[in-house]
Design a protein around this motif. Structure first.
Motif, PDB file in Angstrom:
ATOM      1  N   PHE A 201       4.760 -12.536   0.438  1.00 25.51           N
ATOM      2  CA  PHE A 201       4.361 -12.100  -0.904  1.00 25.51           C
ATOM      3  C   PHE A 201       4.081 -10.593  -0.916  1.00 25.51           C
ATOM      4  O   PHE A 201       4.557  -9.868  -1.790  1.00 25.51           O
ATOM      5  CB  PHE A 201       3.123 -12.894  -1.339  1.00 25.51           C
ATOM      6  CG  PHE A 201       2.339 -12.258  -2.446  1.00 25.51           C
ATOM      7  CD1 PHE A 201       2.853 -12.211  -3.735  1.00 25.51           C
ATOM      8  CD2 PHE A 201       1.082 -11.712  -2.207  1.00 25.51           C
ATOM      9  CE1 PHE A 201       2.124 -11.630  -4.768  1.00 25.51           C
ATOM     10  CE2 PHE A 201       0.354 -11.129  -3.231  1.00 25.51           C
ATOM     11  CZ  PHE A 201       0.877 -11.083  -4.510  1.00 25.51           C
ATOM     12  N   LEU A 202       3.325 -10.126   0.086  1.00 21.48           N
ATOM     13  CA  LEU A 202       2.999  -8.695   0.147  1.00 21.48           C
ATOM     14  C   LEU A 202       4.265  -7.859   0.324  1.00 21.48           C
ATOM     15  O   LEU A 202       4.450  -6.831  -0.330  1.00 21.48           O
ATOM     16  CB  LEU A 202       2.012  -8.425   1.283  1.00 21.48           C
ATOM     17  CG  LEU A 202       0.614  -9.024   1.064  1.00 21.48           C
ATOM     18  CD1 LEU A 202      -0.252  -8.848   2.304  1.00 21.48           C
ATOM     19  CD2 LEU A 202      -0.055  -8.402  -0.160  1.00 21.48           C
ATOM     20  N   ALA A 203       5.160  -8.345   1.204  1.00 24.87           N
ATOM     21  CA  ALA A 203       6.406  -7.610   1.443  1.00 24.87           C
ATOM     22  C   ALA A 203       7.262  -7.583   0.178  1.00 24.87           C
ATOM     23  O   ALA A 203       7.848  -6.560  -0.165  1.00 24.87           O
ATOM     24  CB  ALA A 203       7.171  -8.264   2.594  1.00 24.87           C
ATOM     25  N   LEU A 204       7.301  -8.719  -0.523  1.00 25.08           N
ATOM     26  CA  LEU A 204       8.095  -8.788  -1.750  1.00 25.08           C
ATOM     27  C   LEU A 204       7.553  -7.813  -2.790  1.00 25.08           C
ATOM     28  O   LEU A 204       8.310  -7.071  -3.422  1.00 25.08           O
ATOM     29  CB  LEU A 204       8.078 -10.213  -2.313  1.00 25.08           C
ATOM     30  CG  LEU A 204       8.691 -10.383  -3.706  1.00 25.08           C
ATOM     31  CD1 LEU A 204      10.178 -10.045  -3.691  1.00 25.08           C
ATOM     32  CD2 LEU A 204       8.486 -11.798  -4.242  1.00 25.08           C
ATOM     33  N   ASN A 205       6.246  -7.816  -2.949  1.00 26.64           N
ATOM     34  CA  ASN A 205       5.647  -6.899  -3.921  1.00 26.64           C
ATOM     35  C   ASN A 205       5.944  -5.444  -3.579  1.00 26.64           C
ATOM     36  O   ASN A 205       6.164  -4.623  -4.453  1.00 26.64           O
ATOM     37  CB  ASN A 205       4.138  -7.126  -4.014  1.00 26.64           C
ATOM     38  CG  ASN A 205       3.782  -7.959  -5.240  1.00 26.64           C
ATOM     39  OD1 ASN A 205       4.664  -8.382  -5.985  1.00 26.64           O
ATOM     40  ND2 ASN A 205       2.497  -8.177  -5.437  1.00 26.64           N
ATOM     41  N   GLU A 210       8.887  -0.572  -4.902  1.00 33.70           N
ATOM     42  CA  GLU A 210       9.824   0.489  -4.541  1.00 33.70           C
ATOM     43  C   GLU A 210      11.034   0.501  -5.466  1.00 33.70           C
ATOM     44  O   GLU A 210      11.579   1.544  -5.786  1.00 33.70           O
ATOM     45  CB  GLU A 210      10.276   0.319  -3.088  1.00 33.70           C
ATOM     46  CG  GLU A 210       9.218   0.799  -2.105  1.00 33.70           C
ATOM     47  CD  GLU A 210       9.446   0.255  -0.692  1.00 33.70           C
ATOM     48  OE1 GLU A 210       8.562   0.472   0.150  1.00 33.70           O
ATOM     49  OE2 GLU A 210      10.489  -0.385  -0.453  1.00 33.70           O
ATOM     50  N   ALA A 211      11.413  -0.712  -5.897  1.00 33.33           N
ATOM     51  CA  ALA A 211      12.579  -0.806  -6.775  1.00 33.33           C
ATOM     52  C   ALA A 211      12.196  -0.563  -8.232  1.00 33.33           C
ATOM     53  O   ALA A 211      13.041  -0.621  -9.122  1.00 33.33           O
ATOM     54  CB  ALA A 211      13.222  -2.179  -6.622  1.00 33.33           C
ATOM     55  N   GLY A 212      10.914  -0.327  -8.468  1.00 33.77           N
ATOM     56  CA  GLY A 212      10.458  -0.103  -9.839  1.00 33.77           C
ATOM     57  C   GLY A 212      10.408  -1.373 -10.662  1.00 33.77           C
ATOM     58  O   GLY A 212      10.308  -1.332 -11.882  1.00 33.77           O
ATOM     59  N   ALA A 213      10.493  -2.516  -9.988  1.00 32.92           N
ATOM     60  CA  ALA A 213      10.429  -3.787 -10.707  1.00 32.92           C
ATOM     61  C   ALA A 213       8.975  -4.250 -10.787  1.00 32.92           C
ATOM     62  O   ALA A 213       8.113  -3.722 -10.095  1.00 32.92           O
ATOM     63  CB  ALA A 213      11.272  -4.840  -9.994  1.00 32.92           C
TER      64      ALA A 213
END
Length: 717
Positions: A201-205, A210-213
């Motif tokens: 979850f932390l890595a995904l966030n 970073e992707a601005g999503a």
DNA sequence: GTGCCTCGAGTTCC
DNA sequence: CTCGAGGCAC
């Protein structure tokens, strides 16, 4: 421009699971062409080439085929087209076996009560052995996986328990979910929890940021958001996991015990939770709960409690279900997360029955991973800090605007206030004075003796009540008019040219719109198509079943279930209104007849009669009825009914329907339903937990059958 | 009269 | 989801 309608229809009816690798190329090519044509027609012309449902079906087929054969995906895949309108919904799946929720326990005593209750129901002595499984309750979202002949053919979310969403293509991208099983029953529905580990979850966030999503508030939301992607490729890129812990439909039993069935699921290739333990006593269950709570922070995934289940599956079957929860399981929840924040204001909302509900406006605060800025305050006693009996529940700590309050989310959802820090109270904080007039219409707001809520007496004069009643009228379960939701109702209520002030106005809208110079179409958010769609949706509901009409009226104490019972009892709108006209509260034949309906008591009957006999309300109801075609309640021909003229008694717990429902269905088939067994009784329908009535029936030689046999008898097995 | 069990009504956030 | 209250079984 035209489109190959025949091919659209053909593909629409194609089951993605039937697509072979050989056929995939041609199908993807056709889909690319058809969806491309449909898209450009939709965006450039205003005339869609195919209807929305077909478009969605093709789009889903395309995704499913691409997910099954990723290497066959085309360069010009419609999945990758930007700006293509994407369906907001997945197709619906009706669960073969309902996906239920669990009842909750918060205190240790409730666990003991649960175990005692199970023993009582099964008539098992306190010293006789009775085992339970105890396992962590994963905080994710539940999923049902259907395997036929060892192949995963469908994955569905829980939805409302009866109907979920088809997320098969997405579920197939989850590594923990096997696509094929060896030596499994021909039909096997495996149920479990989709979740995301904290690290993932932390890595995904971080990636999202970073992707601005947009980032996710917590792992649960991340898992839910990832599984409900319309594009399975996105789901595939998300690190979802799956624990199996239950099952739905089965063609052959998995085992004799819950614990063994879980072990079997593990053998079949599913991940199961290794903190699952068999316990013999409530003390052992609570000790395991404490143990899991201590390990909670180090598990690497979120859990919100411990689930206990009766281990012996034969006993589970005997225990059966209440309306929405099994009797053989309970969730022991961890204490809710708490947070302190400032109470900024107290507002009053007026509901459809006139109830004045105070709402706390809070300085925004994160509780349990979600930012909360409102909380329910229930009623005036709650603010004053006293319970319904007038006794203090927070030792007289009346809530005041400006107070520092402790917030939690009840059931991890509804924000509530738990406590007040009196030492932080501002000097100028004044006790809250609950209004005795309606803030919306100025009518007196009174509290009837024994009632916890204060209600506006304005009735239909009160704009808040009128709007809320209209919202109820168009809501799901009542008229359910597409394109006419809460927002539109607010707008139409205020509208000066084409107002909707009462339900009948909805059905005169089309005529008024046609006659109006300032037509609907000229307003914000209304184009030619949306006006047409709205008018069509309204016309679709001009013919309505009696029960839905009655529920839509929003008469106090007359909810969905009571409305259907009453509809079945009276059969037609004419019969219902005629009965209402001649009814007197508390006396007479019509009153007795009404009270005779199982599930209807004096309170509901009074409310019903008063609504129909109030001049203003009745006039409004009549104006509505004049616009509608009311469908009679389905009356079956009872002449060849196997139970016509028979007397039936129900006892014990009915698992497939409520008692009231069973009674009304039996009566619809011409049977007489009685409350006690006598020599005149033809059948006793006995569910689990049947007691003295079963004995009496045996003594009198009355035929006793179980619920399934009853359903078979009336042809509804 | 008491003690379930459901239903009704109100509510929040995504 | 929760609370309160209506309805019914015991």
């Amino acid at each position: 421009m035209s489109i190959d309608d025949a091919r659209v229809a053909e593909l629409r009816n194609l089951d993605p699971n039937d697509v072979t690798a050989d056929a995939a190329d041609a199908i993807l090519a056709d889909l690319s062409e058809l969806l491309g044509q449909a898209n450009s027609a939709y965006h450039t012309d205003d005339a869609p080439l195919i209807d929305d449902a077909s478009y969605d079906a093709l789009k889903r087929l395309n995704m499913a085929v691409e997910a099954a054969f990723p290497n066959k995906k085309r360069e010009d895949s419609p999945t990758d087209q930007v700006g293509a309108p994407v369906s907001e919904t997945f197709s619906k799946v009706t669960h073969a076996v309902r996906m239920l929720s669990l009842s909750n326990a918060f205190a240790d005593e409730e666990v003991v009560e649960f175990v005692d209750g199970v023993r009582r129901f099964l008539n098992i002595a306190a010293d006789a052995p009775l085992s339970f499984t105890a396992e962590p309750k994963i905080d994710g979202l539940s999923l049902s996986l259907r395997y036929e002949n060892g192949q995963l053919i469908q994955a569905a979310t829980r939805g409302d328990g009866a109907v979920g969403e088809n997320v098969t293509a997405n579920a197939k991208t989850i590594a923990d979910i096997p696509h094929t099983l060896n030596a499994a029953p021909d039909v096997l529905e495996v149920r479990g929890e989709v979740y995301m580990s904290e690290a993932d979850f932390l890595a995904l966030n971080k990636r999202q940021e970073e992707a601005g999503a947009k980032t996710f508030a917590n792992p649960r939301n991340a898992a839910a958001g990832s599984l409900r992607q319309l594009d399975p490729k996105i789901t595939a890129s998300r690190p979802l996991r799956f624990f199996a812990y239950a099952w739905g439909e089965l063609s052959a039993p998995l085992a004799t015990h819950q614990s063994k069935a879980i072990a079997r699921l593990q053998e079949l290739g599913f991940q199961t939770n290794d903190l699952t333990k068999v316990c013999e006593t409530p003390e052992e269950m609570i000790a395991h709960y404490t143990d899991i709570m201590l390990k909670r922070a180090d598990l690497g995934y979120d859990i919100d409690g411990v689930v206990y289940k009766v281990d012996d599956l034969a006993l589970q079957r005997r225990l059966g279900f209440r309306s929405t929860t099994p009797r053989w399981a309970i969730a022991h929840k961890f204490p809710a997360e708490l947070a302190w924040t400032r109470l900024v204001a107290i507002d009053i909302q007026v509901g459809r029955t006139g109830a004045l509900s105070p709402v706390a406006r809070l300085a925004p605060i994160t509780v349990g991973g979600v930012v909360v800025s409102n909380a329910t305050l229930h009623n005036e006693d709650y603010i004053a800090g006293v319970g319904g009996d007038g006794h203090p529940i927070r030792e007289g700590r009346d809530l005041r605007v400006g107070d520092l309050v402790q917030v939690y989310r009840a059931g991890d959802v509804i924000p509530k206030i738990k406590d007040v820090d009196l030492s932080k109270r501002p000097d100028d904080a004044a006790p809250y004075v609950f209004p005795d007039v309606c803030p919306e219409c100025g009518s007196h707001a009174i509290r009837e003796a024994g009632d916890a809520v204060r209600r506006c007496t304005g009735g239909l004069i009160c704009p808040a009540q009128a709007v809320e009643r209209l919202k109820h009228f168009v809501s799901r379960g009542a008229f359910d008019i597409d394109g006419l939701g809460a927002k539109q109702i607010e707008m139409f209520y205020q509208d000066e040219v084409l107002p909707i002030k009462e339900p009948a106005d909805i059905f005169t809208l089309q005529a008024r719109n046609a006659a109006s110079l300032a037509k609907l179409q000229n307003r914000d958010g209304f184009g030619e198509t949306s006006v047409k769609n709205l008018m069509q949706a309204i016309e679709d509901k001009r013919t309505i079943p009696l029960g839905k009409l009655l529920f839509g009226l929003g008469i106090r104490h007359v909810g969905e279930s009571a409305s259907n019972l009453l509809a079945n009892h009276y059969g037609s709108w004419q019969a219902l209104t005629a009965a209402m006209d001649k009814s007197e509260v508390g006396t007479g034949e019509a009153w007795d007849d009404l009270l005779n309906v199982d599930g209807v008591g004096a309170v509901m009957a009074t409310s019903l009669i008063e609504a129909f006999q109030n001049d203003a309300e009745r006039a409004s109801i009549d104006r509505l009825a004049a616009e509608l075609t009311v469908l009679d309640a389905e009356v079956r021909d009872t002449s060849d009914s196997p139970v016509a003229g028979k007397t039936v008694v129900f006892t014990g717990t009915l698992e497939k329907m409520t008692r009231a429902e069973a009674k009304s269905r039996a009566e619809a088939l011409g049977a007489k339903v009685s409350g006690s067994v006598s020599a005149k009784t033809d059948f006793l329908v006995a569910g689990p937990g049947a007691g003295s009535k079963a004995k009496k029936a045996a003594d009198l030689g009355v035929e006793t059958i179980d619920e399934d046999a009853w359903l078979a008898l009336i042809g509804e097995a």
